[in-house]
Design a protein around this motif. Structure first.
Motif, PDB file in Angstrom:
ATOM      1  N   MET A   1       0.847  -1.199   0.000  1.00  0.00           N
ATOM      2  CA  MET A   1       0.000   0.000   0.000  1.00  0.00           C
ATOM      3  C   MET A   1       0.884   1.250   0.000  1.00  0.00           C
ATOM      4  O   MET A   1       1.900   1.294   0.679  1.00  0.00           O
ATOM      5  N   ARG A   2       0.463   2.215  -0.781  1.00  0.00           N
ATOM      6  CA  ARG A   2       1.228   3.473  -0.788  1.00  0.00           C
ATOM      7  C   ARG A   2       0.918   4.263   0.477  1.00  0.00           C
ATOM      8  O   ARG A   2      -0.238   4.391   0.859  1.00  0.00           O
ATOM      9  N   ILE A   3       1.931   4.791   1.077  1.00  0.00           N
ATOM     10  CA  ILE A   3       1.754   5.685   2.224  1.00  0.00           C
ATOM     11  C   ILE A   3       2.092   7.103   1.752  1.00  0.00           C
ATOM     12  O   ILE A   3       3.117   7.331   1.112  1.00  0.00           O
ATOM     13  N   VAL A   4       1.204   7.996   2.036  1.00  0.00           N
ATOM     14  CA  VAL A   4       1.374   9.386   1.598  1.00  0.00           C
ATOM     15  C   VAL A   4       1.437  10.275   2.833  1.00  0.00           C
ATOM     16  O   VAL A   4       0.670  10.089   3.780  1.00  0.00           O
ATOM     17  N   LYS A  42       0.396  11.251   8.070  1.00  0.00           N
ATOM     18  CA  LYS A  42       0.752  10.165   7.160  1.00  0.00           C
ATOM     19  C   LYS A  42      -0.365   9.139   7.120  1.00  0.00           C
ATOM     20  O   LYS A  42      -0.954   8.822   8.162  1.00  0.00           O
ATOM     21  N   SER A  44      -2.870   6.359   4.218  1.00  0.00           N
ATOM     22  CA  SER A  44      -3.191   5.962   2.854  1.00  0.00           C
ATOM     23  C   SER A  44      -4.255   6.919   2.305  1.00  0.00           C
ATOM     24  O   SER A  44      -4.947   7.602   3.064  1.00  0.00           O
TER      25      SER A  44
END
Ligand SMILES: [Zn+2]
Length: 121
Positions: A1-4, A42, A44
């Motif tokens: 999963m991308r963490i932004v 921070k 998803s």
């Protein structure tokens, strides 16, 4: 999963002095800074909303503390008797983490070239 990681920036103007430095240190004298704070969150990206957090929620979380700090003598504020940038960052962290559980980082800059970063261990 991308963490932004997203951030919102705030500024406030405050006076302070550092009571624990030697008498000949210039920061012992009352002076002021335009502080720049960045609050990082921070997570998803929410599939429907397309964002990690509503920037206005970050603003709402920060606003009461901005009111406490802006145009004040920081030394008068409980917990900021020794208001170094480090202690301001810790003070903000302990308050904001309650409102923003995904808080990941806080930057506090005292001048354009000096600042601190506090993160989760
Ligand atoms: Zn200073």
């Amino acid at each position: 999963m991308r963490i932004v990681e997203v951030y919102k920036e705030f500024t406030f103007d405050s006076a302070h002095y550092l009571p624990n430095v030697p008498d000949d240190h210039k920061c012992k004298n009352l002076h002021g800074h335009t502080y720049r704070v960045r609050v990082y969150v921070k997570g998803s990206i929410d599939e429907d909303l397309g964002w990690v957090v509503d920037f206005s929620d970050v603003k709402k979380a920060f606003e009461p503390f901005e009111k406490q700090l802006d145009h004040k003598l920081l030394n008068d504020i409980e917990g900021l008797e020794n208001p170094t940038a480090e202690m301001i960052a810790v003070w903000l962290w302990d308050k904001l983490i309650i409102k923003l559980p995904n808080l990941s980082k806080i930057e506090v800059a005292e001048t354009p070239t000096s600042g601190v970063i506090i993160t989760k261990d």
